[in-house]
Design a protein around this motif. Structure first.
Motif, short mmCIF file in Angstrom:
data_model
loop_
_atom_site.label_atom_id
_atom_site.label_comp_id
_atom_site.label_asym_id
_atom_site.label_seq_id
_atom_site.Cartn_x
_atom_site.Cartn_y
_atom_site.Cartn_z
N LYS A 1 -7.81 -3.78 -17.69
CA LYS A 1 -8.10 -4.69 -16.59
C LYS A 1 -7.34 -4.15 -15.40
N LEU A 2 -7.87 -3.11 -14.80
CA LEU A 2 -7.19 -2.39 -13.74
C LEU A 2 -7.25 -3.17 -12.43
N GLU A 3 -6.10 -3.26 -11.79
CA GLU A 3 -5.99 -3.91 -10.49
C GLU A 3 -5.20 -2.97 -9.58
N PHE A 4 -5.57 -2.94 -8.31
CA PHE A 4 -4.84 -2.14 -7.32
C PHE A 4 -4.19 -3.09 -6.33
N ARG A 5 -2.94 -2.79 -6.00
CA ARG A 5 -2.22 -3.64 -5.05
C ARG A 5 -1.09 -2.84 -4.41
N VAL B 1 -2.31 -1.35 -11.76
CA VAL B 1 -1.63 -2.11 -12.81
C VAL B 1 -2.63 -2.58 -13.85
N ASP B 2 -2.16 -2.60 -15.08
CA ASP B 2 -2.90 -3.15 -16.21
C ASP B 2 -2.01 -4.25 -16.76
N GLY B 3 -2.36 -5.49 -16.47
CA GLY B 3 -1.47 -6.59 -16.80
C GLY B 3 -0.25 -6.53 -15.89
N ASN B 4 0.93 -6.44 -16.49
CA ASN B 4 2.14 -6.31 -15.67
C ASN B 4 2.72 -4.90 -15.73
N LYS B 5 1.95 -3.97 -16.27
CA LYS B 5 2.42 -2.58 -16.40
C LYS B 5 1.82 -1.71 -15.31
N VAL B 6 2.69 -1.01 -14.57
CA VAL B 6 2.24 -0.06 -13.56
C VAL B 6 1.81 1.21 -14.28
N ILE B 7 0.55 1.61 -14.09
CA ILE B 7 0.05 2.79 -14.80
C ILE B 7 -0.43 3.88 -13.84
N GLY B 8 -0.32 3.62 -12.53
CA GLY B 8 -0.69 4.62 -11.55
C GLY B 8 -0.06 4.31 -10.21
N VAL B 9 0.11 5.34 -9.40
CA VAL B 9 0.71 5.16 -8.07
C VAL B 9 0.18 6.22 -7.12
N GLN B 10 0.12 5.88 -5.85
CA GLN B 10 -0.19 6.83 -4.79
C GLN B 10 0.31 6.26 -3.48
N GLN B 11 0.68 7.14 -2.58
CA GLN B 11 1.06 6.72 -1.24
C GLN B 11 -0.02 7.20 -0.28
N ILE B 12 -0.45 6.31 0.60
CA ILE B 12 -1.45 6.65 1.60
C ILE B 12 -0.81 6.48 2.97
N THR B 13 -0.87 7.52 3.78
CA THR B 13 -0.36 7.48 5.14
C THR B 13 -1.52 7.64 6.10
N PHE B 14 -1.60 6.75 7.07
CA PHE B 14 -2.66 6.76 8.08
C PHE B 14 -2.06 7.30 9.37
N THR B 15 -2.69 8.36 9.91
CA THR B 15 -2.13 9.07 11.05
C THR B 15 -3.16 9.21 12.16
N PRO B 16 -2.81 8.80 13.38
CA PRO B 16 -3.70 9.04 14.51
C PRO B 16 -3.53 10.49 14.98
N TYR B 17 -4.62 11.09 15.41
CA TYR B 17 -4.59 12.47 15.89
C TYR B 17 -5.26 12.55 17.26
N ILE B 18 -4.80 13.46 18.07
CA ILE B 18 -5.48 13.74 19.33
C ILE B 18 -6.75 14.53 19.03
N THR B 19 -6.69 15.41 18.01
CA THR B 19 -7.87 16.17 17.65
C THR B 19 -8.95 15.24 17.09
N HIS B 20 -10.12 15.75 16.94
CA HIS B 20 -11.25 14.96 16.46
C HIS B 20 -11.43 13.71 17.31
N GLN B 21 -11.26 13.91 18.62
CA GLN B 21 -11.50 12.85 19.61
C GLN B 21 -10.62 11.63 19.37
N GLY B 22 -9.41 11.87 18.97
CA GLY B 22 -8.47 10.77 18.76
C GLY B 22 -8.69 10.04 17.45
#
Length: 153
Positions: A4-8, A61-82
């Motif tokens: 019962k996978l949940e992402f948070r 998470v599966d129940g109360n167990k953390v079974i995966g992780v990732q960090q996502i960083t959102f970055t503005p750029y001047i390239t690609h028209q901002g």
């Protein structure tokens, strides 16, 4: 067993399980310090990520167990028209669930999140020694279009 996978967004209470996953790896075991109590550096990094609206530390998470992780960083750029781009880092799944689809769901979740944030591009890096990870990311549609360089400080 059906998960019962949940992402948070990760909480400080998840940090021990996150660091344990990061350290449970041939490369991670050389750079992480999983011990109790956790080194203060992990708590400081967690707080900085939590306080930054352009960083998200996401757990699967599966129940109360953390079974995966990732960090996502959102970055503005001047390239690609901002345009904005998302960078995925620190991806890891628990060794108990590897090759069971958790990583695929984690990355697809990140792709959807990047779209929600209006990103025009999503990128990631993986260590060249991680042949399985490279195949995994290519299978999900990522392409090695650029040569990445790093410098340890």
């Amino acid at each position: 067993m059906e998960q019962k996978l949940e992402f948070r967004i990760a909480t400080e209470q998840d940090l021990g399980q996150i660091v344990a996953m990061l350290a449970d790896d041939i490369l991670g075991s050389k750079r992480e310090r999983y011990e109790q109590p956790l080194p203060e550096s992990y708590l400081k990094a967690f707080q900085a990520i939590k306080d930054d609206p352009n960083n998200e530390l996401v757990v699967a998470v599966d129940g109360n167990k953390v079974i995966g992780v990732q960090q996502i960083t959102f970055t503005p750029y001047i390239t690609h028209q901002g345009g904005w781009r998302a960078t995925i880092e620190g991806v890891r799944t628990s060794s108990s669930v590897r090759s069971k689809g958790v990583g695929t769901k984690l990355i697809k979740w990140a792709i959807q999140r990047a779209k929600e944030r209006g990103c025009h591009l999503i990128q990631l890096t993986t260590d060249k020694k991680r042949d399985d990870a490279l195949r995994f990311y290519k299978h999900l549609g990522f392409q090695a279009t650029h040569e990445g360089l790093k410098m340890k400080l």
